[in-house]
Scaffold this motif. Structure first.
Motif, short mmCIF file in Angstrom:
data_model
loop_
_atom_site.label_atom_id
_atom_site.label_comp_id
_atom_site.label_asym_id
_atom_site.label_seq_id
_atom_site.Cartn_x
_atom_site.Cartn_y
_atom_site.Cartn_z
N HIS A 1 36.76 35.70 37.04
CA HIS A 1 37.18 36.57 38.19
C HIS A 1 37.28 36.05 39.85
N PHE A 2 36.75 35.32 39.89
CA PHE A 2 36.39 34.74 41.24
C PHE A 2 37.56 34.74 42.04
N ASP A 3 38.57 33.79 41.69
CA ASP A 3 39.55 33.66 42.39
C ASP A 3 40.92 35.52 42.20
N LEU A 4 40.35 36.27 41.97
CA LEU A 4 40.51 37.33 41.62
C LEU A 4 40.50 38.22 43.50
N GLU A 5 39.51 37.98 43.90
CA GLU A 5 38.70 38.23 44.87
C GLU A 5 39.48 37.69 46.49
N GLY A 6 39.03 38.48 47.53
CA GLY A 6 39.70 38.10 48.98
C GLY A 6 38.52 37.54 49.63
N ASN A 7 39.14 36.81 50.36
CA ASN A 7 37.95 35.49 50.93
C ASN A 7 36.29 36.17 51.25
N SER A 8 36.39 37.07 51.97
CA SER A 8 35.64 37.61 52.51
C SER A 8 34.21 38.13 51.57
N TYR A 9 34.82 38.77 50.35
CA TYR A 9 34.32 38.97 48.99
C TYR A 9 33.68 38.04 48.17
N LYS A 10 34.70 36.69 48.39
CA LYS A 10 34.27 34.94 47.88
C LYS A 10 32.69 34.87 48.07
N LYS A 11 32.92 35.05 49.52
CA LYS A 11 31.54 34.71 50.43
C LYS A 11 30.06 35.55 49.85
N LYS B 1 31.35 43.71 24.02
CA LYS B 1 32.34 45.19 24.21
C LYS B 1 32.17 45.81 25.74
N ILE B 2 31.22 45.67 25.70
CA ILE B 2 31.06 46.04 27.20
C ILE B 2 31.40 45.07 28.55
N LEU B 3 31.10 44.20 27.92
CA LEU B 3 32.02 42.88 28.94
C LEU B 3 33.41 42.50 28.79
N GLU B 4 33.69 42.76 27.88
CA GLU B 4 35.41 43.00 27.37
C GLU B 4 36.27 44.11 28.67
N PHE B 5 34.89 45.60 28.53
CA PHE B 5 36.01 46.29 28.98
C PHE B 5 35.40 46.09 30.86
N LEU B 6 34.59 45.51 31.00
CA LEU B 6 34.87 45.34 32.66
C LEU B 6 35.65 44.35 32.66
N ASP B 7 36.28 43.22 31.59
CA ASP B 7 37.54 42.52 32.11
C ASP B 7 38.70 43.40 32.23
N LYS B 8 38.57 44.00 31.45
CA LYS B 8 39.93 44.94 31.10
C LYS B 8 40.25 45.56 32.80
N TYR B 9 38.74 45.44 32.97
CA TYR B 9 39.84 47.31 33.91
C TYR B 9 39.22 46.60 35.43
N TYR B 10 38.97 45.52 35.38
CA TYR B 10 38.03 44.61 36.93
C TYR B 10 39.02 44.46 37.86
N GLU B 11 40.25 44.53 37.75
CA GLU B 11 41.35 44.57 38.58
C GLU B 11 41.68 46.19 39.42
N ALA B 12 41.22 46.92 38.76
CA ALA B 12 41.01 48.55 38.75
C ALA B 12 40.13 48.85 39.67
N THR C 1 37.08 49.49 42.38
CA THR C 1 37.23 50.06 43.84
C THR C 1 36.18 48.98 44.35
N PRO C 2 36.48 48.73 45.49
CA PRO C 2 35.27 48.12 46.56
C PRO C 2 33.73 48.80 45.60
N ASN C 3 33.64 50.09 45.61
CA ASN C 3 31.88 50.36 45.45
C ASN C 3 31.71 50.03 43.90
N GLN C 4 33.07 50.29 43.62
CA GLN C 4 32.79 49.81 41.67
C GLN C 4 31.89 48.73 41.62
N LYS C 5 32.97 48.15 41.72
CA LYS C 5 32.78 46.32 41.65
C LYS C 5 31.43 46.21 42.53
N GLU C 6 30.76 47.05 43.07
CA GLU C 6 29.52 46.85 44.67
C GLU C 6 28.35 46.65 43.13
#
Length: 296
Positions: free
Chosen positions: A249-259, A204-215, A217-222
């Motif tokens: 979720h990899f393809d949702l990131e910019g190139n710098s964050y993918k690296k 359920k936690i992973l479902e939550f992270l998946d649901k709001y991942y795109e929203a 912030t950079p700090n929250q993703k960190e």
């Protein structure tokens, strides 16, 4: 005999009469009711003399319900603070009193709600009637001010981390997370990540992270990835779930964050390789996805 207290009572009574002129004609029942409300609101009398038993608390709430529209905000807060006795004693609020508070609460102004909710939140940290208190919070949550919601979410986050009513709290967070303040979102996210190893709510936690991942912030993703990198070396079911999550979720990131992700996973694989276990390299390959390219 107390001049200041008597003067304070006169002001209290005058205010009520100014709100309802029918009370200007002395009626002994109205008078004793107003005295009761004043005794609870003035802070001068000890609880055991004003509301010594549960039946007295219920009577006070019934009187309050009849006169509340004539009272000042600060007096309302003091009177409804009568339920503090249950929070302090860590005991259940009797059913009739809880039902009365629940009914009164819905029509109150924000500051009065904050005062009542403080007692509810103090009690929800105990073993007394936790489920009922959560139902009370959930039924009123959408109508709370943003400030009150932040206070409630912070307390519920601590209850969640303590291992209580986790599914229910996570459901509430998932329903309203999008509308919370950035600070509240961060508090919620931190508590969820701290509990990610809990088997019963892991998915359920992973479902939550998946649901709001795109929203996020950079700090929250960190914060999310920092937790992920700490969990991956454990080599269990969560490791697989995390690697699948990153792949998805990899393809949702910019190139710098993918690296940056590439570099972090590479480092974990190299550390694992030096330990001679090499499970991570094989696992990444078996799961396919974008991370397989790192190994290749």
């Amino acid at each position: 005999t107390d001049d200041k207290l008597r003067e304070k009572f006169h002001g209290f009574y005058d205010h009520i009469v100014s709100q309802n002129t029918k009370l200007s004609t002395l009626d002994i029942k109205d008078f004793t009711n107003v005295v009761l409300l004043f005794r609870q609101s003035c802070g001068k009398y000890d609880e055991k003399f004003v509301i010594p038993e549960d039946k007295d608390v219920l009577n006070l709430l019934n009187v309050y319900d009849s006169y509340k529209q004539y009272l000042k905000e600060k007096d309302k807060c003091e009177i409804l603070n009568c339920i503090q006795r249950y929070a302090k004693a860590r005991i259940i609020i009797p059913p009739q009193i809880f039902a009365k508070i629940s009914k009164i609460y819905q029509g109150e102004e924000p500051k009065v709600k904050t005062s009542v909710m403080a007692n509810i939140l103090e009690l929800i940290h105990t073993d007394a009637m936790r489920e009922k208190l959560f139902s009370f919070i959930k039924s009123n949550y959408s109508k709370e001010t943003q400030k009150n919601r932040s206070i409630i979410s912070e307390d519920l986050s601590r209850v969640f981390y303590g291992g209580f009513i986790q599914s229910q709290i996570l459901g509430l967070f998932s329903q309203y997370f999008e509308d919370e303040t950035p600070q509240t979102k961060t508090i919620i996210l931190e508590r969820l990540l701290l509990a990610i190893r809990t088997q019963s709510i892991q998915d359920k936690i992973l479902e939550f992270l998946d649901k709001y991942y795109e929203a996020f912030t950079p700090n929250q993703k960190e914060r999310v990835y920092k937790t992920f990198y700490e969990m991956i070396p454990e080599n269990d079911n969560l490791t697989k779930k995390i690697l699948n999550f990153i792949n998805n979720h990899f393809d949702l990131e910019g190139n710098s964050y993918k690296k940056k992700i590439d570099a972090s996973i590479t480092e974990l694989i190299e550390i694992d390789d030096k330990k001679k276990t090499r499970f991570l390299c094989d696992l990444v390959i078996s799961l396919k996805g974008r991370l397989e390219g790192i190994v290749i």
